[in-house]
Scaffold this active site. Structure first.
Site, PDB file in Angstrom:
ATOM      1  N   LYS A  36       0.860  -1.266   0.084  1.00 56.02           N
ATOM      2  CA  LYS A  36       0.157   0.045  -0.033  1.00 56.02           C
ATOM      3  C   LYS A  36       0.768   1.117  -0.127  1.00 56.02           C
ATOM      4  CE  LYS A  36      -2.406  -1.357   3.677  1.00 56.02           C
ATOM      5  NZ  LYS A  36      -1.724  -2.606   4.043  1.00 56.02           N
ATOM      6  N   THR A  37       1.853   1.201   0.776  1.00 57.18           N
ATOM      7  CA  THR A  37       2.734   2.596   1.102  1.00 57.18           C
ATOM      8  C   THR A  37       3.489   2.759  -0.377  1.00 57.18           C
ATOM      9  OG1 THR A  37       2.686   2.161   3.454  1.00 57.18           O
ATOM     10  CG2 THR A  37       4.410   3.670   2.520  1.00 57.18           C
ATOM     11  N   ASP A 209      -2.586   7.814   3.796  1.00 60.35           N
ATOM     12  CA  ASP A 209      -1.895   6.561   3.972  1.00 60.35           C
ATOM     13  C   ASP A 209      -2.634   6.196   5.423  1.00 60.35           C
ATOM     14  OD1 ASP A 209      -0.684   4.264   3.999  1.00 60.35           O
ATOM     15  OD2 ASP A 209       1.298   5.180   4.402  1.00 60.35           O
ATOM     16  N   GLU A 210      -2.829   4.888   5.590  1.00 57.95           N
ATOM     17  CA  GLU A 210      -3.243   4.491   7.000  1.00 57.95           C
ATOM     18  C   GLU A 210      -4.658   5.032   7.402  1.00 57.95           C
ATOM     19  OE1 GLU A 210      -1.578   2.111   8.433  1.00 57.95           O
ATOM     20  OE2 GLU A 210       0.526   2.544   8.450  1.00 57.95           O
ATOM     21  N   GLN A 240      -5.904  -3.338  10.641  1.00 56.70           N
ATOM     22  CA  GLN A 240      -5.044  -2.747  11.113  1.00 56.70           C
ATOM     23  C   GLN A 240      -5.257  -1.375  11.696  1.00 56.70           C
ATOM     24  OE1 GLN A 240      -0.817  -2.693   9.390  1.00 56.70           O
ATOM     25  NE2 GLN A 240      -2.051  -3.788   7.495  1.00 56.70           N
ATOM     26  N   ARG A 590       4.716  -7.615  11.111  1.00 56.45           N
ATOM     27  CA  ARG A 590       5.909  -6.902  10.891  1.00 56.45           C
ATOM     28  C   ARG A 590       6.970  -7.622  10.609  1.00 56.45           C
ATOM     29  NH1 ARG A 590       3.721  -2.878   9.205  1.00 56.45           N
ATOM     30  NH2 ARG A 590       2.075  -4.566   9.414  1.00 56.45           N
TER      31      ARG A 590
END
Ligand SMILES: Nc1ncnc2c1ncn2[C@@H]1O[C@H](COP(=O)(O)OP(=O)(O)OP(=O)(O)O)[C@@H](O)[C@H]1O
Length: 721
Positions: A36-37, A209-210, A240, A590
């Site tokens: 995504k990032t 983002d996020e 998330q 992660r």
DNA sequence: TACTAGGTTGTTTTT
DNA sequence: CAACCTAGTA
């Protein structure tokens, strides 16, 4: 032969679609590690290469660190295709930074003075406490925290109505803020929202983002900015969402299509980060949440190593076992900074720090007690803030008698009297003629005024230098006790930080200002700033929250015990349990290659040793992906169980309230629908339904002014009518 | 006004 | 186990 296009290569078809669909509303929903990032970064570069002017793009990130990294990557990508972009021209930052920047520039249009001070959570607490005291309300830490909780929930849109006395507190709080020419964190967002119609013309493209961790104010802000053109690109993952306690909600992500008509949605399903075992285990865990959108995720990567689980006797052994594994991995070539310990609460870092220090392994603790939160640093910062805005009463009260100059409580009372309804600064001016305290006050006023004058024409390091000189704080160097030595060291470090800031600004061709420095430390957490000796490899210690968006080769997750992972407190609900599970999901995902999960059989909490029980999340992981390293081993002595001391039950609470126990409980369900019950945090309410029996029963209660919550029976007290 | 001893109180997570 | 607050004394 043609070289690959750095901007569009290395993207799978849906990623490519997301990068090149620049017009209109676009939502990218995807699981962890699906790129995504990467999509956002490439998208920005893509647009700029296609001729979009960089400053017409607004990109919102969750942290300042993420903003900086994204800016760097965009710069690199563009450089490789021969486009040079001045870094400062890009608007890539957090909501709060954007708000502050806008407010500085356009705030006067909505009545915010240009020299406003940013109040942090601590300032907020001080101010609210004082207001509650003036209102003759209980103003101990607990009540203050509760008041702030409600006020903030109301302001950020997650609480619909604010009841007395909180409504009055908020009203007074806001008027005090504006009298002090101060804006707090939520205030930044509120003002930005107000400003949105005035500034929407600045950008043609908005990226976030996020997105799952956006709160109501932030969403509304984006919505208004996007109104003229509809070019919004939001990326996120509802699994998330881990900041609901701050008012964030994945609702806006779920409702994206409804909010932005004609929105396209792109799903990314391939994970590029982790091994098959990690993806499978994390995916399995999150399946236990009932409120989520189903989502596919797969990886082309091999299964890799199993997920290792071990149970150790206590938290010190847990730490030293993990540190041994780190040494092994390091010996096999894994760089130290590719390893991270991700824990639930900052307090867990302690045994790891001890153990790492013993082994001589360098480490970085992200967050925790921050440099700028130290008392002596806050004092100096209060002086600096006063130099720009003397109307900030909080800052006056903080430093009026620091260092000790004989202006104690009595003096403050007198100054308050003289100030009347006006600011303390006004009171100070009038108090200059007072018989006893007058001369000392004159001295203090002169100090602040001189600092203010310096701030106008000299760089920030000179202003700080002047304050250090005048207050003679550095003179404490003479003292030999460790505490004053570290204090002086800290002050010097602040001076170094100011100087660094100025150098940085100058190298960007900007004039360093005190305003700019204060802003950078108000909104940027300390670890974002400290780029301390980057050449030494260090292992990372941080909370899972702080690890959001990051990735490491080897990840250690300690403390998987009930009450800690998942964190359970008196106000825990079904929803908060699900958020804990998302947190565990974020933690696991992660890891690129190796994942270790551990627990301690006993753990020190508040200075007592407690028996723990294994996290329920462990049972939610697929057995075939896990390798259990521990053997059953009884504990020798007989510490209390966590349940027995939960929330100080046996210390403070009446016998009538039993604490919860995961082993189940003897008594029958104590509540029936219709009963009136009291909860420590939510107040009184009426039981709607009861699920299960005993202290562990889940009781649905309708609380007055709050609504329905599901509460574990042990946290409710019966109320006689 | 300043300091100290003693008791109490508590902890998520962070822009 | 701290960190914090309060009350009492110098
Ligand atoms: N098409 C691709 N090919 C190879 N690697 C990729 C691709 N897309 C992403 N990656 C890599 O996968 C990893 C995860 O990417 P990224 O951080 O962008 O994911 P994300 O969806 O933002 O993750 P999270 O939600 O967990 O923060 C990164 O190391 C990235 O470089």
């Amino acid at each position: 032969m043609e070289a690959l296009d750095p901007i569009l290569s290395g993207l799978n078809p849906p990623q490519l679609e997301a990068v090149t669909t620049t017009e209109g509303p676009l939502l990218v929903v995807a699981g962890a590690g699906s790129g995504k990032t990467r999509v956002l970064t490439r998208r920005i570069a893509y647009m700029i290469r296609n001729g979009v002017q960089p400053w017409r793009i607004l990109a919102v990130t969750f942290t300042n660190k993420a903003a900086r990294e994204m800016g760097e990557r965009v710069g690199q990508l563009l450089e490789r295709v021969g486009v040079t972009v001045p870094v400062q021209s890009l608007w890539i930052s957090t909501f709060h930074s954007i708000a502050s920047r806008l407010l500085r520039r356009y705030g006067t249009e909505i009545g915010v003075p240009q020299n406003f001070t940013i109040y942090d959570a601590d300032d907020q607490k001080t101010l609210v406490k004082r207001i509650m005291k003036d209102m003759n309300l209980e103003n101990d830490a607990l009540h203050v925290r509760q008041a702030i909780h409600y006020i903030e929930a109301y302001r950020n849109g997650s609480l619909k109505a604010l009841y007395p006395p909180y409504d009055t507190i908020l009203e007074k709080y806001k008027s005090e803020l504006s009298a002090a020419q101060a804006v707090d964190f939520t205030g930044l967002l509120e003002k930005a929202l107000e400003l949105a119609p005035h500034v929407a013309h600045l950008w043609d493209y908005i990226l976030i983002d996020e997105f799952q961790d956006t709160n109501h104010l932030q969403f509304e802000f984006i919505h208004r900015l996007a109104r003229p053109h509809g070019n919004v690109c939001a990326v996120g993952d509802d699994d998330q969402s881990i900041y609901s306690w701050r008012g964030a909600t994945p609702r806006f992500l779920i409702e994206f299509e409804r909010q932005f008509s004609g929105a396209r949605e792109v799903r990314l399903e391939q994970n590029y980060r982790s091994t098959g075992n990690i993806i499978s285990a994390a995916g399995h865990l999150i399946l236990h949440n009932t409120t989520r959108r189903p989502k596919k995720i797969w990886t082309a990567a091999p299964s890799g190593e199993p997920i290792y689980f071990n149970a150790l006797d206590d938290e010190r052994q847990e730490a030293s076992w993990i540190v041994s594994r780190m040494l092994e991995h390091n010996a096999r070539g894994v760089s130290l900074d590719e390893m991270a310990v991700l824990y639930r609460i900052n307090a867990q870092s302690r045994p790891f720090e001890d153990s790492l220090r013993r082994e001589g392994i360098p480490y970085t603790v992200v967050g925790g007690t921050k440099f700028y939160e130290r008392a002596e640093i806050k004092d100096l910062i209060a002086y600096l803030r006063l130099a720009l805005n003397a109307r900030s009463d909080i800052d006056i009260l903080r430093v009026l008698n620091k260092p000790k100059r004989g202006l104690g409580q009595a003096a403050v009372r007198r100054i308050r009297e003289l100030a009347g309804e006006r600011s303390l600064w006004h009171g100070l001016h009038r108090a200059r003629d007072e018989r006893r305290i007058g001369p000392k006050i004159t001295e203090f006023v002169r100090l602040v005024e001189h600092a203010a004058a310096l701030a106008e024409k000299r760089p920030p390091e000179d202003v700080l230098g002047f304050i250090l000189e005048e207050t003679d704080w550095l003179g404490m160097r003479a003292s030999t006790d460790i505490e004053s030595i570290t204090r002086v060291e800290n002050m010097n470090e602040l001076l170094a930080a100011v100087t660094d800031y100025s150098d940085e600004e100058r190298s960007n061709g900007e004039e360093p200002t005190l305003q700019g420095f204060l802003e950078s430390i108000a909104l940027v957490s300390a670890e974002d700033l400290s780029e301390d000796d980057e050449d030494t490899e260090k292992v990372w210690l941080m909370t899972v929250h702080a690890a959001k968006g990051l990735e490491f080769d080897v990840v250690f997750l300690p403390g998987w015990e009930e009450k800690l992972v998942p964190m359970e407190r008196e106000d825990s609900t079904e929803d908060s349990l699900e958020e804990e599970r998302r947190l565990a999901y974020v933690a696991m995902t992660r890891a690129r290659r190796v994942l270790y999960i551990t627990r301690a059989r006993e753990r020190m909490v508040y200075g007592r040793t407690l028996r723990t029980s294994p996290s329920r999340f462990l049972k939610e992981l697929p057995r075939d992906r896990i390798k259990i390293l521990s053997r059953r081993k009884p504990v020798t002595h007989d510490p209390e169980t966590l349940a027995e001391v939960a929330s100080h039950a046996h210390r403070h609470r009446k016998k009538s309230v039993k604490s919860s126990s995961y082993k189940g409980s003897s008594s029958n369900s104590p509540f029936r629908p219709g009963d009136v019950v009291r909860h420590k945090k939510f107040g009184t309410g009426r039981v709607v339904s009861v699920d299960g029996s005993g202290d562990g029963a889940r009781v649905t209660v309708n609380f007055r002014g709050i609504g329905q919550k599901v509460i574990v029976a042990s946290y409710l007290m019966g109320v006689d009518r």
